[in-house]
Design a protein around this motif. Sequence first.
Motif, PDB file in Angstrom:
ATOM      1  N   ALA A 171      35.376  43.500  33.937  1.00  0.00           N
ATOM      2  CA  ALA A 171      36.755  43.370  34.981  1.00  0.00           C
ATOM      3  C   ALA A 171      37.298  44.945  35.133  1.00  0.00           C
ATOM      4  O   ALA A 171      37.514  45.289  36.222  1.00  0.00           O
ATOM      5  CB  ALA A 171      37.557  42.208  34.690  1.00  0.00           C
ATOM      6  N   ASP A 172      37.519  45.598  34.007  1.00  0.00           N
ATOM      7  CA  ASP A 172      37.988  46.974  33.916  1.00  0.00           C
ATOM      8  C   ASP A 172      36.978  47.818  34.674  1.00  0.00           C
ATOM      9  O   ASP A 172      37.469  48.803  35.541  1.00  0.00           O
ATOM     10  CB  ASP A 172      38.234  47.386  32.390  1.00  0.00           C
ATOM     11  CG  ASP A 172      38.692  48.740  32.289  1.00  0.00           C
ATOM     12  OD1 ASP A 172      39.521  49.024  33.101  1.00  0.00           O
ATOM     13  OD2 ASP A 172      38.025  49.559  31.598  1.00  0.00           O
ATOM     14  N   GLU A 214      34.639  47.015  37.140  1.00  0.00           N
ATOM     15  CA  GLU A 214      34.690  46.608  38.319  1.00  0.00           C
ATOM     16  C   GLU A 214      36.033  47.222  39.253  1.00  0.00           C
ATOM     17  O   GLU A 214      35.892  47.854  40.279  1.00  0.00           O
ATOM     18  CB  GLU A 214      34.573  45.136  38.702  1.00  0.00           C
ATOM     19  CG  GLU A 214      34.832  44.570  40.133  1.00  0.00           C
ATOM     20  CD  GLU A 214      33.455  44.926  40.700  1.00  0.00           C
ATOM     21  OE1 GLU A 214      33.556  44.908  42.056  1.00  0.00           O
ATOM     22  OE2 GLU A 214      32.357  45.079  40.058  1.00  0.00           O
ATOM     23  N   LYS A 215      37.189  46.999  38.617  1.00  0.00           N
ATOM     24  CA  LYS A 215      38.123  47.586  39.205  1.00  0.00           C
ATOM     25  C   LYS A 215      38.344  48.915  39.568  1.00  0.00           C
ATOM     26  O   LYS A 215      38.572  49.554  40.564  1.00  0.00           O
ATOM     27  CB  LYS A 215      39.684  47.107  38.381  1.00  0.00           C
ATOM     28  CG  LYS A 215      41.055  47.483  39.021  1.00  0.00           C
ATOM     29  CD  LYS A 215      42.100  47.280  37.856  1.00  0.00           C
ATOM     30  CE  LYS A 215      43.427  47.787  38.317  1.00  0.00           C
ATOM     31  NZ  LYS A 215      44.391  47.537  37.366  1.00  0.00           N
ATOM     32  N   LYS A 216      38.151  49.751  38.104  1.00  0.00           N
ATOM     33  CA  LYS A 216      38.199  51.199  38.208  1.00  0.00           C
ATOM     34  C   LYS A 216      37.005  51.919  39.252  1.00  0.00           C
ATOM     35  O   LYS A 216      37.345  52.634  39.964  1.00  0.00           O
ATOM     36  CB  LYS A 216      38.102  51.776  36.840  1.00  0.00           C
ATOM     37  CG  LYS A 216      39.554  51.436  36.286  1.00  0.00           C
ATOM     38  CD  LYS A 216      39.579  51.959  34.881  1.00  0.00           C
ATOM     39  CE  LYS A 216      40.707  51.413  34.033  1.00  0.00           C
ATOM     40  NZ  LYS A 216      40.829  51.950  32.713  1.00  0.00           N
ATOM     41  N   THR A 251      35.304  50.444  41.554  1.00  0.00           N
ATOM     42  CA  THR A 251      35.492  50.270  42.754  1.00  0.00           C
ATOM     43  C   THR A 251      36.511  51.069  43.436  1.00  0.00           C
ATOM     44  O   THR A 251      36.422  51.585  44.803  1.00  0.00           O
ATOM     45  CB  THR A 251      35.913  48.508  43.264  1.00  0.00           C
ATOM     46  OG1 THR A 251      34.927  47.948  42.763  1.00  0.00           O
ATOM     47  CG2 THR A 251      36.153  48.280  44.752  1.00  0.00           C
TER      48      THR A 251
END
Length: 108
Positions: free
Chosen positions: A62-63, A65-67, A69
């Motif tokens: 998740a980290d 994917e967020k960063k 993106t």
Amino acid sequence: MIMEMRVYRCLPGRLPALMKRFDTLTLKLWDKHGIKQAGFYTTLIGTSNQELTYFVTWDSLADREKKWTAFQSDPDWIAGRAKSEEDGQIIDNIVSQLLVPTAFSSVK
């Protein structure tokens, strides 16, 4: 922790342009987005001297994917990447692997 290994295979003669882009643009944007690099390497002996290999650490998928993106959609990255390719395409292909440490790894 997740370690991502990315290998950028450049078109002939374009490795210096890729290294310049990381040095002058990409790493500053990574800092802005909280992306942590764990080392950059060129090939001394191997099948190609037109490769840049690097490692990035992530707290979780998740980290990442967020960063990632946020970085990929950053207008400064989009403009900077386009400018760095005004003389032509730099990268032939990218290989990415997401790695997790073993129980006996010195890196956790």
